[in-house]
Design a protein around this motif. Sequence first.
Motif, PDB file in Angstrom:
ATOM      1  N   LEU A 155       0.826  -1.204   0.000  1.00 41.38           N
ATOM      2  CA  LEU A 155       0.000   0.000   0.000  1.00 41.38           C
ATOM      3  C   LEU A 155       0.860   1.254   0.000  1.00 41.38           C
ATOM      4  O   LEU A 155       0.594   2.192  -0.751  1.00 41.38           O
ATOM      5  N   ILE A 156       1.906   1.257   0.789  1.00 48.68           N
ATOM      6  CA  ILE A 156       2.822   2.405   0.812  1.00 48.68           C
ATOM      7  C   ILE A 156       3.492   2.592  -0.547  1.00 48.68           C
ATOM      8  O   ILE A 156       3.556   3.711  -1.062  1.00 48.68           O
ATOM      9  N   GLU A 157       3.946   1.492  -1.140  1.00 47.01           N
ATOM     10  CA  GLU A 157       4.574   1.576  -2.470  1.00 47.01           C
ATOM     11  C   GLU A 157       3.592   2.084  -3.513  1.00 47.01           C
ATOM     12  O   GLU A 157       3.932   2.934  -4.359  1.00 47.01           O
ATOM     13  N   ALA A 158       2.359   1.589  -3.468  1.00 49.38           N
ATOM     14  CA  ALA A 158       1.348   2.021  -4.443  1.00 49.38           C
ATOM     15  C   ALA A 158       1.021   3.506  -4.253  1.00 49.38           C
ATOM     16  O   ALA A 158       0.859   4.244  -5.224  1.00 49.38           O
ATOM     17  N   ALA A 159       0.933   3.940  -3.004  1.00 48.96           N
ATOM     18  CA  ALA A 159       0.653   5.355  -2.727  1.00 48.96           C
ATOM     19  C   ALA A 159       1.807   6.223  -3.226  1.00 48.96           C
ATOM     20  O   ALA A 159       1.586   7.293  -3.817  1.00 48.96           O
TER      21      ALA A 159
END
Length: 160
Positions: free
Chosen positions: A151-155
């Motif tokens: 999720l952090i990478e996608a954000a």
Amino acid sequence: MTAPLILTVAAIEGAQLLRIVDDFLTLIAEQDPNDPAIARLTPNPYPDDEGAAAAFAAATRDDVTDRRVLDARTVRSALSAFDPEAPLTPEQAREPREVTIRRSDIDAWLRTLTAIRLVIATRLGLTVEEPVAGGEAMAVYDWLGYRLELLIEAADDIGA
């Protein structure tokens, strides 16, 4: 309007995450003051001053709890298409499904997944000094960490 973040999860993962979020909401609603997980979710910045700790808790606990509930309900809403009680064949369980996360909800997702991991870590007795390995709860803890990282990478990729 900015494009939302699309998170792809297997059907079984979405259903399990929904169940975990529901369990987290129940934990928060019960607010057992003797539960170490609740204590970890509402940390005491004054461990050596009982009066200051009580005053701080009285001034902030409801706000912190309300924020956690609001965040968890935001996550739950995005997962509402999943049914944790639905029987799934192995093929259906692995079927990829998209979860749409509005950019404005990304922080709620990050806070909720982190808080759930904190609860699990408390239940497992995980510390930096003495990590514990194995077991179903540890697998869920690790899986949530993996999902949190994705999720952090996608954000980051969408500039959120």
